[in-house]
Scaffold this motif. Structure first.
Motif, PDB file in Angstrom:
ATOM      1  N   HIS A  61      27.677 -25.785  25.639  1.00 20.28           N
ATOM      2  CA  HIS A  61      26.481 -26.596  25.937  1.00 20.28           C
ATOM      3  C   HIS A  61      26.740 -28.099  25.759  1.00 20.28           C
ATOM      4  CE1 HIS A  61      24.391 -22.807  26.142  1.00 20.28           C
ATOM      5  NE2 HIS A  61      24.645 -22.540  24.881  1.00 20.28           N
ATOM      6  N   ILE A  62      27.907 -28.555  26.215  1.00 15.03           N
ATOM      7  CA  ILE A  62      28.225 -29.982  26.083  1.00 15.03           C
ATOM      8  C   ILE A  62      27.414 -30.821  27.067  1.00 15.03           C
ATOM      9  CG2 ILE A  62      30.061 -31.709  26.333  1.00 15.03           C
ATOM     10  CD1 ILE A  62      32.038 -29.617  25.380  1.00 15.03           C
ATOM     11  N   GLY A  63      27.171 -30.291  28.258  1.00 18.37           N
ATOM     12  CA  GLY A  63      26.430 -31.038  29.269  1.00 18.37           C
ATOM     13  C   GLY A  63      27.315 -32.036  30.002  1.00 18.37           C
ATOM     14  N   LYS A  64      26.711 -32.757  30.925  1.00 16.10           N
ATOM     15  CA  LYS A  64      27.449 -33.761  31.690  1.00 16.10           C
ATOM     16  C   LYS A  64      27.699 -34.990  30.823  1.00 16.10           C
ATOM     17  CE  LYS A  64      25.618 -32.377  36.207  1.00 16.10           C
ATOM     18  NZ  LYS A  64      24.874 -32.826  37.406  1.00 16.10           N
ATOM     19  N   PHE A  65      28.864 -35.613  31.023  1.00 17.07           N
ATOM     20  CA  PHE A  65      29.177 -36.802  30.225  1.00 17.07           C
ATOM     21  C   PHE A  65      30.178 -37.677  30.967  1.00 17.07           C
ATOM     22  CE2 PHE A  65      32.194 -33.515  29.146  1.00 17.07           C
ATOM     23  CZ  PHE A  65      33.414 -34.171  29.061  1.00 17.07           C
ATOM     24  N   LYS A  66      30.214 -38.925  30.549  1.00 18.75           N
ATOM     25  CA  LYS A  66      31.165 -39.889  31.121  1.00 18.75           C
ATOM     26  C   LYS A  66      32.484 -39.781  30.366  1.00 18.75           C
ATOM     27  CE  LYS A  66      29.758 -44.003  32.151  1.00 18.75           C
ATOM     28  NZ  LYS A  66      29.263 -45.406  32.062  1.00 18.75           N
ATOM     29  N   PRO A  67      33.608 -39.585  31.074  1.00 15.35           N
ATOM     30  CA  PRO A  67      34.896 -39.492  30.373  1.00 15.35           C
ATOM     31  C   PRO A  67      35.266 -40.813  29.719  1.00 15.35           C
ATOM     32  CG  PRO A  67      35.233 -39.531  32.751  1.00 15.35           C
ATOM     33  CD  PRO A  67      33.761 -39.396  32.533  1.00 15.35           C
ATOM     34  N   LEU A  68      36.046 -40.724  28.651  1.00 13.30           N
ATOM     35  CA  LEU A  68      36.421 -41.939  27.911  1.00 13.30           C
ATOM     36  C   LEU A  68      37.196 -42.920  28.767  1.00 13.30           C
ATOM     37  CD1 LEU A  68      37.431 -41.035  24.239  1.00 13.30           C
ATOM     38  CD2 LEU A  68      35.357 -42.120  25.087  1.00 13.30           C
ATOM     39  N   CYS A  69      37.888 -42.433  29.810  1.00 14.65           N
ATOM     40  CA  CYS A  69      38.629 -43.349  30.675  1.00 14.65           C
ATOM     41  C   CYS A  69      37.686 -44.297  31.414  1.00 14.65           C
ATOM     42  CB  CYS A  69      39.505 -42.585  31.666  1.00 14.65           C
ATOM     43  SG  CYS A  69      38.594 -41.494  32.783  1.00 14.65           S
ATOM     44  N   GLY A 107      24.342 -46.581  22.139  1.00 16.62           N
ATOM     45  CA  GLY A 107      25.617 -47.259  21.905  1.00 16.62           C
ATOM     46  C   GLY A 107      26.852 -46.460  22.295  1.00 16.62           C
ATOM     47  N   GLY A 108      26.681 -45.218  22.713  1.00 18.07           N
ATOM     48  CA  GLY A 108      27.822 -44.420  23.157  1.00 18.07           C
ATOM     49  C   GLY A 108      28.232 -43.310  22.215  1.00 18.07           C
ATOM     50  N   LYS A 109      27.448 -43.052  21.164  1.00 20.71           N
ATOM     51  CA  LYS A 109      27.812 -42.026  20.183  1.00 20.71           C
ATOM     52  C   LYS A 109      27.933 -40.647  20.820  1.00 20.71           C
ATOM     53  CE  LYS A 109      24.215 -42.556  17.580  1.00 20.71           C
ATOM     54  NZ  LYS A 109      23.501 -43.455  18.519  1.00 20.71           N
ATOM     55  N   SER A 110      26.918 -40.278  21.590  1.00 25.06           N
ATOM     56  CA  SER A 110      26.917 -38.940  22.194  1.00 25.06           C
ATOM     57  C   SER A 110      28.058 -38.784  23.198  1.00 25.06           C
ATOM     58  CB  SER A 110      25.572 -38.668  22.879  1.00 25.06           C
ATOM     59  OG  SER A 110      24.527 -38.657  21.936  1.00 25.06           O
ATOM     60  N   ALA A 113      31.183 -38.160  21.284  1.00 21.28           N
ATOM     61  CA  ALA A 113      31.147 -36.811  20.729  1.00 21.28           C
ATOM     62  C   ALA A 113      31.402 -35.765  21.809  1.00 21.28           C
ATOM     63  CB  ALA A 113      29.801 -36.563  20.054  1.00 21.28           C
ATOM     64  N   GLN A 114      30.830 -35.952  22.994  1.00 20.92           N
ATOM     65  CA  GLN A 114      31.029 -35.004  24.095  1.00 20.92           C
ATOM     66  C   GLN A 114      32.496 -34.983  24.535  1.00 20.92           C
ATOM     67  OE1 GLN A 114      27.823 -36.834  26.409  1.00 20.92           O
ATOM     68  NE2 GLN A 114      26.943 -34.797  26.716  1.00 20.92           N
ATOM     69  N   HIS A 154      25.981 -17.857  13.552  1.00 22.69           N
ATOM     70  CA  HIS A 154      26.253 -18.361  14.899  1.00 22.69           C
ATOM     71  C   HIS A 154      26.646 -19.833  14.860  1.00 22.69           C
ATOM     72  CE1 HIS A 154      25.625 -19.342  19.142  1.00 22.69           C
ATOM     73  NE2 HIS A 154      24.761 -20.273  18.771  1.00 22.69           N
ATOM     74  N   TYR A 155      25.936 -20.616  14.067  1.00 25.17           N
ATOM     75  CA  TYR A 155      26.235 -22.052  13.983  1.00 25.17           C
ATOM     76  C   TYR A 155      27.408 -22.339  13.051  1.00 25.17           C
ATOM     77  CZ  TYR A 155      21.925 -23.148  16.508  1.00 25.17           C
ATOM     78  OH  TYR A 155      20.953 -23.251  17.466  1.00 25.17           O
ATOM     79  N   ALA A 156      27.684 -21.448  12.136  1.00 30.54           N
ATOM     80  CA  ALA A 156      28.780 -21.662  11.186  1.00 30.54           C
ATOM     81  C   ALA A 156      30.131 -21.259  11.750  1.00 30.54           C
ATOM     82  CB  ALA A 156      28.513 -20.891   9.892  1.00 30.54           C
ATOM     83  N   SER A 157      30.153 -20.458  12.806  1.00 31.65           N
ATOM     84  CA  SER A 157      31.413 -19.874  13.269  1.00 31.65           C
ATOM     85  C   SER A 157      32.293 -20.760  14.138  1.00 31.65           C
ATOM     86  CB  SER A 157      31.135 -18.558  14.000  1.00 31.65           C
ATOM     87  OG  SER A 157      30.345 -18.787  15.150  1.00 31.65           O
ATOM     88  N   PRO A 158      31.766 -21.666  14.997  1.00 30.37           N
ATOM     89  CA  PRO A 158      32.667 -22.430  15.870  1.00 30.37           C
ATOM     90  C   PRO A 158      33.632 -23.305  15.078  1.00 30.37           C
ATOM     91  CG  PRO A 158      30.392 -22.634  16.611  1.00 30.37           C
ATOM     92  CD  PRO A 158      30.353 -21.998  15.262  1.00 30.37           C
ATOM     93  N   GLN A 159      34.810 -23.481  15.641  1.00 33.94           N
ATOM     94  CA  GLN A 159      35.781 -24.360  14.992  1.00 33.94           C
ATOM     95  C   GLN A 159      35.300 -25.806  14.980  1.00 33.94           C
ATOM     96  OE1 GLN A 159      38.510 -22.418  17.682  1.00 33.94           O
ATOM     97  NE2 GLN A 159      40.060 -22.374  16.090  1.00 33.94           N
ATOM     98  N   LEU A 160      34.493 -26.177  15.978  1.00 30.62           N
ATOM     99  CA  LEU A 160      33.864 -27.498  15.976  1.00 30.62           C
ATOM    100  C   LEU A 160      32.388 -27.337  16.316  1.00 30.62           C
ATOM    101  CD1 LEU A 160      33.900 -30.590  15.835  1.00 30.62           C
ATOM    102  CD2 LEU A 160      34.530 -30.615  18.272  1.00 30.62           C
ATOM    103  N   LEU A 161      31.533 -27.793  15.399  1.00 32.45           N
ATOM    104  CA  LEU A 161      30.093 -27.860  15.637  1.00 32.45           C
ATOM    105  C   LEU A 161      29.707 -29.328  15.743  1.00 32.45           C
ATOM    106  CD1 LEU A 161      27.217 -26.597  15.740  1.00 32.45           C
ATOM    107  CD2 LEU A 161      27.160 -26.869  13.240  1.00 32.45           C
ATOM    108  N   VAL A 162      29.054 -29.689  16.842  1.00 29.56           N
ATOM    109  CA  VAL A 162      28.569 -31.060  17.025  1.00 29.56           C
ATOM    110  C   VAL A 162      27.053 -31.050  16.886  1.00 29.56           C
ATOM    111  CG1 VAL A 162      28.455 -33.060  18.558  1.00 29.56           C
ATOM    112  CG2 VAL A 162      30.474 -31.574  18.608  1.00 29.56           C
ATOM    113  N   ILE A 163      26.546 -31.849  15.953  1.00 27.38           N
ATOM    114  CA  ILE A 163      25.101 -32.006  15.764  1.00 27.38           C
ATOM    115  C   ILE A 163      24.759 -33.435  16.179  1.00 27.38           C
ATOM    116  CG2 ILE A 163      23.153 -31.810  14.193  1.00 27.38           C
ATOM    117  CD1 ILE A 163      24.912 -30.083  12.379  1.00 27.38           C
ATOM    118  N   ASP A 164      24.123 -33.568  17.307  1.00 27.90           N
ATOM    119  CA  ASP A 164      23.845 -34.874  17.907  1.00 27.90           C
ATOM    120  C   ASP A 164      22.462 -35.374  17.500  1.00 27.90           C
ATOM    121  OD1 ASP A 164      24.588 -37.018  19.563  1.00 27.90           O
ATOM    122  OD2 ASP A 164      23.658 -36.127  21.338  1.00 27.90           O
TER     123      ASP A 164
END
Length: 255
Positions: A61-69, A107-110, A113-114, A154-164
């Motif tokens: 569920h990352i969604g659409k995002f602008k690449p860092l490049c 400011g670009g945080k999300s 993170a994405q 469910h929320y504890a299991s992913p190797q990376l959890l992002v809370i935005d």
């Protein structure tokens, strides 16, 4: 072309076992020297990797995002580009360290993170991206203890959890307790990335009267990389640019 090591008979047999191709293993003595074994294993590994990535992208569920490049690094007044690019190497996942990105709205945080979350997916990790509002709404809506325990797993299991977007709303003591429980479960086991518009000293305003705030922050920032961003809203900047472009087009269209 596969490397000689990958086509070594012992290595190919180990690859076959890892893929759980039991029928092939049962007849290994008959087929081990066949030329089609190596490409077959390559195809199977590639297809499984593709399907795994597709599945993990769907559940992240990352969604659409602008690449860092395409990120405008000249826009923020302060932003540690080297530190952010180092996070893209994902060493913090190996150490089960956390990441906290602090900065104002827009400011670009999300976006950062994405990008980190997507890089982790590409590297083969399980990732879940959620906003603080979605997380707390999901957990607080559960009535039974057993359902809550399952959802916390469910929320504890992913190797990376992002809370935005922690800090954009205020939450109750129950929400604070749920956040503390989740951070505690992941503490020193899995990495959590949090974006927030509030300094940690202001988190008591996010979770008013909650007794666990200090302990929650302590676990979150222990062995954490903290990235501070100082920038005006990039979304506002883009909106102003679009307005100016439309005005120029209207002006050039006049006879």
């Amino acid at each position: 072309m596969p490397s000689p090591k990958m086509t070594d008979p012992d290595t190919m047999r180990a690859r076959t076992a890892a893929l759980n191709l039991h029928g092939l293993l049962a007849h290994w003595g008959e087929v081990a020297n066949q030329s089609w074994i190596a490409p077959l294993l390559d195809w199977e590994e590639q297809e499984r990797a593709r399907r795994s990535l597709e599945r993990r992208l769907g559940t992240a569920h990352i969604g659409k995002f602008k690449p860092l490049c395409d990120f405008d690094w000249s826009w923020p007044k302060r932003c540690d580009r080297e530190a952010i690019e180092a996070l893209m190497a994902l060493d913090f996942l190996r150490d089960a360290s956390n990441v906290v990105i602090v900065g104002p709205n827009g400011g670009g945080k999300s976006t950062i993170a994405q990008n980190i979350a997507h890089q982790a997916l590409i590297a083969g990790h399980n990732v879940l991206f959620t906003s603080a509002g979605q997380l707390f709404g999901d957990l607080a809506a559960l009535d039974s203890d057993s359902a809550l325990r399952r959802r916390l797993r469910h929320y504890a299991s992913p190797q990376l959890l992002v809370i935005d977007e922690v800090g954009y709303l205020s939450y109750s003591n129950r929400h604070a307790d749920l956040m503390f429980e989740l951070i505690s479960r992941r503490y020193q086991n899995k990495s959590t990335l949090v974006t927030t518009n509030r300094a940690f000293a202001e988190w008591r305003e996010v979770f008013p009267n909650a007794a666990c705030v200090v302990s929650m922050v302590d676990r979150l920032i222990h062995h954490a990389e903290i990235i501070a961003i100082d920038a005006e809203s990039y979304r506002l900047k883009e909106a102003q640019e679009r307005t100016e472009q439309r005005a120029r087009r209207r002006g050039s269209a006049k006879p």
